[in-house]
Structures are given as C-alpha cells and as structure tokens.
Design a protein around this motif. Structure first.
Motif, short mmCIF file in Angstrom:
data_model
loop_
_atom_site.label_atom_id
_atom_site.label_comp_id
_atom_site.label_asym_id
_atom_site.label_seq_id
_atom_site.Cartn_x
_atom_site.Cartn_y
_atom_site.Cartn_z
N ALA A 144 0.83 -1.13 0.20
CA ALA A 144 0.07 0.02 0.21
C ALA A 144 0.80 1.06 -0.09
O ALA A 144 1.66 1.56 0.87
CB ALA A 144 -0.97 0.04 1.34
N ALA A 167 0.26 4.62 0.40
CA ALA A 167 -1.07 5.61 1.07
C ALA A 167 -0.36 6.67 1.89
O ALA A 167 0.41 6.69 2.60
CB ALA A 167 -1.74 4.78 1.72
N ARG A 220 -0.95 3.83 -9.95
CA ARG A 220 -1.48 5.22 -8.89
C ARG A 220 -3.29 5.12 -8.98
O ARG A 220 -3.57 5.96 -9.86
CB ARG A 220 -0.96 6.40 -9.18
N ARG A 269 -7.64 5.64 -3.42
CA ARG A 269 -7.90 4.87 -2.38
C ARG A 269 -9.12 5.28 -1.94
O ARG A 269 -9.55 6.34 -1.93
CB ARG A 269 -6.84 5.04 -1.18
N SER A 277 -3.05 7.99 -3.42
CA SER A 277 -2.67 6.61 -3.05
C SER A 277 -2.18 5.76 -4.36
O SER A 277 -2.96 5.92 -5.30
CB SER A 277 -3.64 5.95 -2.53
N ARG A 307 -0.33 1.71 -5.38
CA ARG A 307 0.09 0.27 -4.88
C ARG A 307 1.50 -0.21 -5.83
O ARG A 307 1.79 0.27 -6.62
CB ARG A 307 -1.16 -0.83 -5.39
N HIS A 330 -5.77 -2.73 5.16
CA HIS A 330 -5.24 -2.29 3.66
C HIS A 330 -5.74 -3.54 2.70
O HIS A 330 -5.13 -4.52 3.00
CB HIS A 330 -3.83 -1.92 3.60
N GLY A 346 6.78 3.60 -0.16
CA GLY A 346 6.27 5.03 -0.42
C GLY A 346 7.37 5.85 -0.41
O GLY A 346 7.40 6.79 -1.15
#
Length: 345
Positions: free
Chosen positions: A48, A50, A90, A93, A148, A150, A228, A315
């Motif tokens: 995730a 995020a 992208r 979320r 958010s 992935r 998540h 991230g």
C-alpha cells in the motif's frame, strides 16, 4: 562526486533503490546481501502506497508526499530498463465514512488537502461509487484520494535488481566494505545497532498478511476496519496487516491472521468467497523515532545508514534514494532533521 566503488549492504527496497539512483547518476556501485533480493520485510505482499492524512503537516508528511509523486517516474524507468513490471499503479484509495463526526473531519481534510497537495492530487468526499467495493457505511459516503498507489513489494524489488544488473550492478552474496558503504540492512541492522548502544535504536515489528485469488486490477485500494486491501495487477488481492510487538515466531502465521480474514470478508462482500493463495509473516524495521533513519553513521567515517522504513518504506523509497545520493555524491544534506540518524541514536 564519489569516484571509488560504493557498497550498498542490503537488497531490500531501501538498498536497491539507493543503488539504482546512485548508478543512474554515474556511480560505481555494488550491492551485497547474503540472503538475496527482498529476503526480509521487502518480500511482503501488501504494497500500500498510501499518504498520511492531510492535517498537522510536518516534514515527514511533506517528504512522503514528494516521494509518492516521484513514484510513477521512478518505477516506469525501472520497468523500462528491467523489462519487468514492479506492479506499480496509482489507482487511488477509498475508505468509508462511519458517522457524522467522521464526515465533518473528512470534509475538513478535503480543504486541507487542496491547500497542501495543490493540483498534484485530490481528496474527495463523495457518495459510495461501488457498493461491492467498499465497506458498509450507514452514511453512504466514502473518501477517495487520488494520491494513493500500489506496488507489488517482492516483484518490485526483483525488477529493481534486474534493472541494476542491466546497468552492470549484480547483487552479490558477499564482499568487503569500500571507502563508502551504505547499510540498508533492515531488522538485522537495527539489532546490530542496539547491541552497541545503551538504549534501543529500533526493533522489528511483526506483521501478517494474506493474499487472495481475486482479480480487480484497476480498482482503487480500500482502507476499511484498519485493514489495507490492495488489488494487484497480477489478479490477486492482498490484505494486511497486523502490528505485533510481542511474538513467538516472527515468520509464522496464526490466529491473528485468521481474524483479519474474517474481518475483511465481513466488510467487503466481493471477497467473501475468494480463495487464499498465500499467508505471509515477517518483521518490519521500525526506528525508535518511527521515521526512516538516514545519513552518516556516527563515529564511522565513510559509513551511512538507511533503515527504519517500517510500513512506509516503499512509499518513501524514491525520495530516500535521491536524498542519500545527494549526500553521498554531492555532499548536499537534504535529509529532514527528524530523519537524521541522530534522532534515533
């Protein structure tokens, strides 16, 4: 610019990303990891990407914002060179709004996001778009953010290693330190630091996750019941994770993961009959300061630390790689003060 060979110890997401940016900037690099690529926390399944909520803004949140915005270009280049997909997208979320108080807070955050994120991303409060792909909400309202994304953790590390190999940088099982050595060794590195200090520098925090046979590759990730829920591009969906400070076996899955399965199948109707493909457990490196540890290793000239990614390592990785390259190749310290190694020492 450094001209001698630079050694990066650790073939997880921090080590590989730093080696990649160093090589892209022309450095002579070697990566060493006796356990191979993504053998630790970076071999997970959730992925995730995020953002922190847009409020109480601080340098950590700003750093993460900038890194998330760098991710698309970073991973596109890795894919182009390696010929392998890192599983990046992208897709945003969604998360349900539980009550009136949560709705008021979500709307306030939408205004703040507009100020902090600008045109780069949006935070929108809207009616639920897909009743099957959102947890139940008596309000009938969800938050959608377009920031958010992935990533497939292990797959992305394999793609990074392949891109490095294409640029003449293999991952070696052993080798000596060089005049410049970067230690991106995760939990093992934190344990070594703890052994030489009077207080804890960091620790491994266990997490458990599960992979389901459920394909929805273009859907946004979900955040519901503190879980998540990440639809991957390969037709699987990952669910995670636990946060365990006490455990018997760090690599064993148990009833806590069973509880996650019950919760997600209760919350998301589409997942109720999805078959379990894999269960994962491992230790994630968290520094004492809870922020990444970046910068020179005190009292060890020529040695640097990049550790403590914990839940946000993937991230943070694109920008972590660039600020470490700034420091090592150009002598420019662009590391936020709260991320410096001294903050955890």
């Amino acid at each position: 610019m450094a001209t001698d060979k630079i050694t990066v110890r650790g073939a997880g997401i921090f080590g590989l990303s730093i080696a990649w940016v160093l090589r892209q900037r022309g450095a002579n690099v070697q990566v060493i990891d006796p356990n191979g690529v993504a053998a630790g926390a970076s071999g997970g399944i959730v992925g995730a990407l995020a953002p922190h909520v847009p409020e109480n803004w601080n340098p950590k949140k700003q750093f993460q914002l900038e890194s998330l915005l760098m991710a698309e270009g970073f991973w596109r280049e890795v894919q182009d060179v390696s010929g392998m997909s890192p599983g990046y997208a992208r897709n945003g979320r969604v998360q349900p709004v539980a009550n009136v108080a949560a709705l008021d807070l979500a709307r306030a955050r939408a205004e703040t996001a507009n100020d902090l994120w600008g045109d780069a991303a949006t935070w929108v409060v809207r009616n639920i778009q897909d009743q099957n792909w959102c947890a139940p909400s008596v309000m009938g309202v969800e938050i959608y953010d377009s920031l958010s994304g992935r990533i497939h953790p292990k797959q992305s590390c394999i793609a990074l290693a392949a891109a490095l190999a294409a640029r003449g940088v293999p991952v070696l099982a052993d080798g000596p330190d060089t005049s410049i050595t970067i230690h991106a060794t995760g939990v093992a590195g934190l344990e070594a630091l703890n052994a030489n200090h009077t207080r804890m520098v960091g620790a491994g925090i266990k997490g458990q996750a599960v992979l389901l046979d459920f394909a929805m590759p273009d859907a946004p990730q979900l955040f519901a019941d503190t879980l998540h829920i990440i639809p991957h591009g390969d037709g699987t969906t990952a669910i995670g994770s636990t946060t365990e400070r006490e455990y018997i076996d760090p690599y064993d899955t148990d009833g806590q993961l069973d509880d996650i399965l019950v919760r997600v199948r209760t919350a998301i109707p589409a997942l109720r009959d999805a078959r379990v493909l894999a269960r994962w457990a491992g230790l994630r490196p968290r520094s004492r300061s809870r922020a990444p540890m970046l910068g020179p290793w005190p009292d060890r000239p020529g040695h640097f630390i990049a550790n403590g990614g914990f839940k946000i390592g993937f991230g943070m990785a694109p920008k972590v790689a660039h600020v470490m390259a700034d420091l090592i190749l150009e002598g420019r310290d662009t590391i936020p003060k709260g991320f410096d190694v001294a903050a955890s020492f």
